[in-house]
Motif scaffolding. Structure first.
Motif, mmCIF file in Angstrom:
data_model
loop_
_atom_site.group_PDB
_atom_site.id
_atom_site.type_symbol
_atom_site.label_atom_id
_atom_site.label_comp_id
_atom_site.label_asym_id
_atom_site.label_seq_id
_atom_site.Cartn_x
_atom_site.Cartn_y
_atom_site.Cartn_z
ATOM 1 N N PHE A 150 82.278 -32.276 3.399
ATOM 2 C CA PHE A 150 83.511 -31.806 4.036
ATOM 3 C C PHE A 150 83.459 -31.971 5.552
ATOM 4 N N HIS A 151 82.270 -31.988 6.129
ATOM 5 C CA HIS A 151 82.114 -31.958 7.583
ATOM 6 C C HIS A 151 82.629 -33.224 8.251
ATOM 7 N N GLY A 152 82.414 -34.383 7.623
ATOM 8 C CA GLY A 152 82.754 -35.630 8.299
ATOM 9 C C GLY A 152 82.032 -35.701 9.631
ATOM 10 N N THR A 153 82.699 -36.223 10.654
ATOM 11 C CA THR A 153 82.096 -36.262 11.990
ATOM 12 C C THR A 153 82.679 -35.184 12.897
ATOM 13 N N LYS A 154 83.752 -34.511 12.444
ATOM 14 C CA LYS A 154 84.468 -33.561 13.310
ATOM 15 C C LYS A 154 84.437 -32.128 12.789
ATOM 16 N N GLY A 155 83.800 -31.910 11.656
ATOM 17 C CA GLY A 155 83.804 -30.586 11.066
ATOM 18 C C GLY A 155 84.942 -30.426 10.084
ATOM 19 N N PRO A 156 84.912 -29.387 9.269
ATOM 20 C CA PRO A 156 85.934 -29.173 8.253
ATOM 21 C C PRO A 156 87.267 -28.763 8.867
ATOM 22 N N THR A 157 88.304 -28.807 8.053
ATOM 23 C CA THR A 157 89.616 -28.304 8.425
ATOM 24 C C THR A 157 89.831 -26.987 7.688
ATOM 25 N N PHE A 158 90.291 -25.982 8.417
ATOM 26 C CA PHE A 158 90.491 -24.677 7.795
ATOM 27 C C PHE A 158 91.761 -24.058 8.340
ATOM 28 N N GLY A 159 92.641 -23.655 7.439
ATOM 29 C CA GLY A 159 93.905 -23.071 7.866
ATOM 30 C C GLY A 159 94.431 -22.091 6.842
ATOM 31 N N THR A 160 95.407 -21.296 7.246
ATOM 32 C CA THR A 160 95.966 -20.245 6.406
ATOM 33 C C THR A 160 97.485 -20.362 6.346
ATOM 34 N N LYS A 161 98.006 -20.326 5.148
ATOM 35 C CA LYS A 161 99.447 -20.276 4.918
ATOM 36 C C LYS A 161 99.817 -18.830 4.607
ATOM 37 N N VAL A 162 100.609 -18.220 5.469
ATOM 38 C CA VAL A 162 101.039 -16.834 5.294
ATOM 39 C C VAL A 162 102.452 -16.856 4.720
ATOM 40 N N VAL A 239 104.617 -20.359 -8.181
ATOM 41 C CA VAL A 239 104.992 -18.970 -7.950
ATOM 42 C C VAL A 239 106.392 -18.769 -8.512
ATOM 43 N N VAL A 240 106.533 -17.816 -9.427
ATOM 44 C CA VAL A 240 107.851 -17.478 -9.948
ATOM 45 C C VAL A 240 108.420 -16.323 -9.129
ATOM 46 N N THR A 241 109.733 -16.328 -8.969
ATOM 47 C CA THR A 241 110.398 -15.278 -8.211
ATOM 48 C C THR A 241 110.575 -14.028 -9.069
ATOM 49 N N GLN A 242 110.784 -12.923 -8.398
ATOM 50 C CA GLN A 242 110.947 -11.632 -9.069
ATOM 51 C C GLN A 242 112.231 -10.963 -8.582
ATOM 52 N N LYS A 243 112.871 -10.203 -9.467
ATOM 53 C CA LYS A 243 114.073 -9.472 -9.072
ATOM 54 C C LYS A 243 113.750 -8.311 -8.140
ATOM 55 N N GLU A 244 112.570 -7.735 -8.289
ATOM 56 C CA GLU A 244 112.191 -6.577 -7.490
ATOM 57 C C GLU A 244 110.912 -6.870 -6.712
ATOM 58 N N GLY A 245 110.885 -6.441 -5.462
ATOM 59 C CA GLY A 245 109.663 -6.515 -4.677
ATOM 60 C C GLY A 245 109.534 -7.784 -3.855
ATOM 61 N N ASN A 246 108.861 -7.652 -2.725
ATOM 62 C CA ASN A 246 108.569 -8.769 -1.830
ATOM 63 C C ASN A 246 107.072 -9.068 -1.950
ATOM 64 N N ARG A 247 106.726 -10.229 -2.509
ATOM 65 C CA ARG A 247 105.330 -10.567 -2.755
ATOM 66 C C ARG A 247 104.697 -11.223 -1.540
ATOM 67 N N MET A 248 103.574 -10.667 -1.091
ATOM 68 C CA MET A 248 102.807 -11.243 0.011
ATOM 69 C C MET A 248 101.745 -12.196 -0.532
ATOM 70 N N SER A 249 101.524 -13.288 0.178
ATOM 71 C CA SER A 249 100.509 -14.271 -0.203
ATOM 72 C C SER A 249 99.887 -14.833 1.065
ATOM 73 N N ILE A 250 98.567 -14.707 1.187
ATOM 74 C CA ILE A 250 97.840 -15.274 2.326
ATOM 75 C C ILE A 250 96.793 -16.221 1.761
#
Length: 320
Positions: A150-162, A239-250
């Protein structure tokens, strides 16, 4: 359709002690047959996770909710009078951690939220590397092999989708996130423990990924399928939607560096290796246009670079 199948949950604390063998076997079985598993007792402080969840939901209400509602209006989605197949019912923003952070470029984040996400991201980065070494052990690869690739010559890529998946008046008309496999390496998901929605495709059926308090969901990306020569699989999920509630995903993506050379590990390859060799950035350029299409044509296209243009681009995707 939902089957009564026990989703694999791994207690990482059992890696120390007499249950290590059974725990490693459970991880291996999950990687081979599910492409997903859920971990508990992973070392992430529960108070940090609670704080991140609280601030993520507050940030959505303060800075993202109106933008999401404006998006619905602009696309004519307020009433959902027909099935929608080209838009996702989600509100997102992206954090890059490696090779260079954009944490302080994201608008409307409080200093407290930035500090928490920086701490959380670093802990997840370390956890991802620990998990890669566990996979190496199960695969018979030397410790550090996957990190080195994964490192290659520049190091891995790491990110977060909120992401937030708000309640939807007609869940049957639109998905929170359309079905796809993840392009990269190993994905670590901190999901809402009260509002469900994540599903994976197993044996032709959609299976719910259970929301568990303070757990982290692990899934494998396309690159690990290639490196393991198909022993481990990336799996379609949605991800399926829901009638009730706001789902968090990180969701945090520990991916190869842009110039990393990806190919089946020599000890796992056979004379007629099915999987291609390529540079990770080239794969991502292809994936960005065909994320919601099956992975097999992508693998075939990478065997012949000229075939890449034959796949019809249909979507854009953040590659961190």
């Amino acid at each position: 359709m939902e089957k009564n199948i026990k989703f694999p949950v791994v207690d990482l604390s059992k890696l120390i002690g007499e249950e290590r063998y059974q725990t490693m076997a459970l991880i291996n079985e999950a990687c081979e047959n599910w492409g997903f598993f859920e971990i508990v007792n992973h070392g992430l402080p529960h108070d940090l996770m609670d704080n991140v969840e609280k601030m993520t939901k507050e940030h959505y209400k303060k800075s993202m909710e109106q933008k999401f509602n404006d998006m619905l209006k602009s696309k004519g989605l307020e009433n959902l009078e027909r099935e929608v197949e080209d838009v996702d019912w989600e509100s997102t923003f992206y954090l890059r951690h490696l090779p260079q952070s954009n944490l302080y470029d994201i608008p409307d984040m409080s200093d407290e939220y930035r500090t928490a996400m920086k701490d959380f991201g670093k802990r997840l980065e370390n956890l991802a590397e620990d998990l890669l070494d566990l996979l190496c052990e199960n695969l018979g690869l030397e410790k550090g092999y996957l990190k080195k690739v994964f490192h290659g010559t520049k190091g891995p890529t790491f990110g977060t989708k909120v992401s937030n998946y708000p309640s939807c008046p007609k869940p049957e008309m639109i998905k929170g996130l359309r079905a796809h496999t993840d392009a990269g390496g190993i994905i670590l998901l901190f999901q809402d423990d009260k509002v469900s929605g994540l599903q994976l495709l197993k044996d032709g059926d959609w299976i719910d990924v259970p929301p568990l308090n303070h757990s982290i969901v692990i899934n494998l990306g396309d690159q690990l399928e290639v490196i393991t020569n198909g022993r481990y699989k990336s799996v379609m999920h949605r991800v399926v939607t829901q009638k009730e509630g706001n789902r968090m995903s990180i969701a945090s993506f520990y991916n190869p560096g842009s110039d990393a050379e990806i190919s089946p590990a020599s000890s796992l390859a056979c004379k007629e290796t099915e999987y291609p060799s390529f540079v990770f950035d080239d794969y991502m350029k292809l994936y960005a246009g065909v994320k919601f299409q099956p992975k097999e044509p992508r693998f075939e296209a990478m065997k012949n670079a000229t075939a890449v243009t034959e796949l019809n681009p249909t979507a854009a995707v953040e590659t961190f």
